[in-house]
Design an enzyme around this catalytic site. Structure first.
Site, PDB file in Angstrom:
ATOM      1  N   GLU A 171      32.463  38.213  37.490  1.00 49.61           N
ATOM      2  CA  GLU A 171      31.646  37.714  36.417  1.00 49.61           C
ATOM      3  C   GLU A 171      33.327  36.904  35.475  1.00 49.61           C
ATOM      4  O   GLU A 171      34.054  37.917  35.880  1.00 49.61           O
ATOM      5  CB  GLU A 171      31.961  39.597  35.803  1.00 49.61           C
ATOM      6  CG  GLU A 171      31.329  38.944  34.010  1.00 49.61           C
ATOM      7  CD  GLU A 171      31.222  40.812  33.473  1.00 49.61           C
ATOM      8  OE1 GLU A 171      31.373  41.861  34.432  1.00 49.61           O
ATOM      9  OE2 GLU A 171      30.560  41.142  32.064  1.00 49.61           O
ATOM     10  N   ARG A 182      38.916  48.169  47.845  1.00 48.02           N
ATOM     11  CA  ARG A 182      38.998  47.378  47.137  1.00 48.02           C
ATOM     12  C   ARG A 182      40.241  47.215  47.522  1.00 48.02           C
ATOM     13  O   ARG A 182      40.886  48.250  47.513  1.00 48.02           O
ATOM     14  CB  ARG A 182      38.669  47.473  45.286  1.00 48.02           C
ATOM     15  CG  ARG A 182      39.182  49.057  45.171  1.00 48.02           C
ATOM     16  CD  ARG A 182      38.644  49.781  43.848  1.00 48.02           C
ATOM     17  NE  ARG A 182      39.302  48.499  42.445  1.00 48.02           N
ATOM     18  CZ  ARG A 182      38.422  47.301  41.545  1.00 48.02           C
ATOM     19  NH1 ARG A 182      36.787  47.372  41.815  1.00 48.02           N
ATOM     20  NH2 ARG A 182      39.227  46.821  41.037  1.00 48.02           N
ATOM     21  N   LYS A 204      41.068  43.919  35.253  1.00 50.13           N
ATOM     22  CA  LYS A 204      40.520  43.196  34.484  1.00 50.13           C
ATOM     23  C   LYS A 204      40.992  43.593  32.440  1.00 50.13           C
ATOM     24  O   LYS A 204      41.501  43.325  32.598  1.00 50.13           O
ATOM     25  CB  LYS A 204      39.152  42.168  34.527  1.00 50.13           C
ATOM     26  CG  LYS A 204      39.827  41.517  35.750  1.00 50.13           C
ATOM     27  CD  LYS A 204      37.992  40.182  35.408  1.00 50.13           C
ATOM     28  CE  LYS A 204      37.430  41.165  36.113  1.00 50.13           C
ATOM     29  NZ  LYS A 204      35.637  40.336  36.372  1.00 50.13           N
TER      30      LYS A 204
END
Ligand code: ATP
Ligand code: MG
Length: 563
Positions: free
Chosen positions: A40, A265, A275
């Site tokens: 994104e 992850r 982020k």
């Protein structure tokens, strides 16, 4: 033959590659393998993304498949063109190529809208007037089943009209949503009539003001995969509970059905890898931007001197897991040292200069000695380094009153100046505060090149720079950005910023490096011998100001042994 033998001894495939291999061998999707990396554009890519990039592009590579780059741009509130640009730059920098397959989820807005309409027509979606809080109230939780929305049984006609009006901007933001009609009693909360469209009167970087409604992640992601013919949709564990919904959309819409597979992850000690948190570090001024060399962003790491090769090697070594885990930052540093040891050119420099006058060296004389550019790569040859009567060594390489096993310079002791001569310390000069400011030494002219003239042994070798030609440099020394290996673990009510290391950046303005360092372009790695790996920072101004970043320190074996 030999090749086959080699393949057999290779390490076993991870669980994703095993699955991909099986699917290919079984002819699933006609034996095609097609992956994608779907960031994104709401921030810069970080090391965790690098792992996903290496995985997706790597698998495509290894199985003769393709990998797309797709920007998942369904939320115009947080997304920016600046981020979109940087993402492309970073993926290329890591060494991967999406060829002509660069897509945006927003490319599919019309198709997604048509599919939503189809769901309404089939009685599988409805327009809901509940606000966010009311919806959550009715949603239930893991132990309590949900309750149906009072708007769930609107007629198809009414739903179609309302949805179209939503699209045209006829309703205020937040006043309505489109929801899939699945099952409010499902044990999986994601299947309790999830929102698939919301009203947002925001300009979108790609589609401008064309849309007043935007699809949810769940409604956009799987269908974008499907449109692109993706075969394996690899994502992180938090999407495991979304997989039934992913599958429901593909099945209900009768469209190509990619296989979603989840992996853990990447988490690493001493950094935050989100982020959102990184944005806070930037916005609150804890770091100097997304490309601050202390950040685990790809731009920060690159500025610090990390190489794509080191990051790719790290991603491979970390491997794939099905459970959350924490990787130690030391592994990353190890990968960087291993890569730079092979490739970085060597240069001489001293961080804390101590003046040395070689009293028996002729005044006004200068000579050039040959220095090896990279002992690991003989093809890089040698270079000339100037030497004269006044040089600087590092303060750490001299001790007035040394312990037994100290092999560097001390009063009366002899040491080798790398590539140059043997020198012996004759005298110490101190200032009025008792600080050592200068050493008087003698050299042995017969030891030129650092070779022993008569077989006598000198244990220590130290680096130096020529006072006449050395260049003053600002050195930026980076330490861990956080004091705690897990910065997100805080005291009650605390915040991860409480764990910031106030000394994560130390600036040394007195360093001296050999003059050829100024010819190395910003970003090119070099080893300052015995100190560490460095690269010139883009803030440098050629000919005026040299600023260098320490990428990673060399391991100091003496300091370690004496701890
Ligand atoms: P963040 O939490 O930092 O915002 P994200 O998952 O929201 O990350 P996306 O842009 O949605 O970021 O991620 C793009 C791809 O990268 C996704 O497939 C995601 O699963 C993967 N990814 C993100 N973070 C990591 C990580 N730490 N380790 C491995 N893969 C990751
Ligand atoms: Mg995200």
């Amino acid at each position: 033959m030999q090749n086959n033998d080699q393949e057999e001894t290779e390490k076993p495939l991870d669980f994703i590659r095993t699955r991909v291999k099986e699917d290919k061998e079984n002819g699933k999707n006609d034996g095609r393998i097609h992956t994608r990396f779907p960031p994104e554009p709401n921030g810069y890519l970080h090391l965790g993304h690098a792992k996903s990039i290496c995985l997706n592009f790597g698998i495509a590579d290894e199985f003769d498949g393709l990998c797309n780059l797709r920007l998942d741009d369904t939320n115009p509130v947080a997304e920016k063109t600046e981020y979109a640009q940087a993402i492309q730059e970073d993926v290329r920098w890591l060494g991967f190529d999406w060829e002509e397959r660069f897509f945006h989820a927003s490319d599919y807005f019309q198709q997604l809208y048509d599919w939503a309409t189809k769901l309404i027509e089939e009685g599988k979606a409805f327009v809901c007037d509940l606000n966010f809080d009311e919806m959550r109230e009715l949603r239930g939780n893991l132990t309590e089943s949900g309750k149906e929305s009072p708007y769930r049984n609107r007629s198809v006609e009414e739903n179609l009209q309302l949805f179209q009006k939503m699209k045209e901007g006829g309703f205020p933001e937040g006043s309505k949503t489109l929801r899939a009609k699945i099952d409010m009693t499902s044990p999986n909360l994601n299947l309790r009539d999830p929102v698939i469209y919301r009203i947002l009167h925001k300009e979108h970087p790609k589609t401008g003001n064309q849309w007043k409604i935007y699809p949810s992640y769940d409604f956009a992601h799987g269908q974008s995969d499907s449109i692109e013919g993706i075969t394996h949709s690899l994502c992180t564990l938090e999407f495991e509970h979304h997989r039934p919904l992913y599958d429901w959309f593909c099945e209900t819409l009768f469209i190509h059905h990619p296989q979603q597979i989840e992996f853990a992850r990447l988490n690493m000690t001493y950094v935050v890898m989100s982020k959102r948190k990184m944005l806070r570090l930037v916005e609150e001024g804890h770091v100097d931007g997304w490309d601050d060399p202390r950040m685990a962003t790809l731009q920060g790491m690159r500025r610090r001197g990390y190489t794509p090769e080191a990051i790719r090697e790290f991603s491979e070594r970390v491997g794939l897991a099905k459970r959350e885990n924490m990787i130690e930052v030391e592994l990353l540093e190890h990968c960087l040292r291993a890569d730079l040891n092979k490739r970085a050119v060597r240069r001489l420099g001293v961080l804390n200069p101590l003046k040395v006058v070689i009293e028996n060296y002729p005044e006004g004389q200068t000579e050039e000695v040959d220095a090896v550019n990279n002992p690991e790569d003989p093809e890089t040859g040698t270079r000339k380094v100037s030497f004269s009567r006044e040089i600087f060594i590092d303060q750490n390489d001299f001790m007035e009153d040394p312990p037994k096993k100290y092999f560097r310079l001390s009063p009366g002791k002899e040491v080798r100046l790398k590539y140059a001569y043997y020198v012996t310390c004759k005298e110490i000069i101190k200032d009025e505060n008792g600080q050592i400011v200068e050493l008087i030494c003698t050299y042995d002219p017969e030891s030129r090149g650092g070779d022993s003239p008569d077989g006598r042994k000198v244990k220590g070798t130290i680096q130096w720079v020529d006072a006449a030609t050395a260049v003053k440099s600002e050195v930026r020394l980076y330490d861990r950005l956080f004091l705690d290996p897990n910065p997100e673990e805080t005291e009650d009510g605390g915040d991860f910023t409480d764990n910031l290391n106030p000394e994560s950046l130390q600036i040394n303005g007195n360093a001296l490096v050999e003059s050829s360092v100024v010819d190395l372009p910003p970003g090119a790695p070099y080893q300052l011998e015995r100190i560490g790996y460095f690269c010139t920072d883009p803030d440098s101004i050629k000919g005026t100001q040299l600023i260098i970043n320490r990428s990673v320190a060399m391991r100091d074996s003496w300091a370690k042994a004496n701890k």
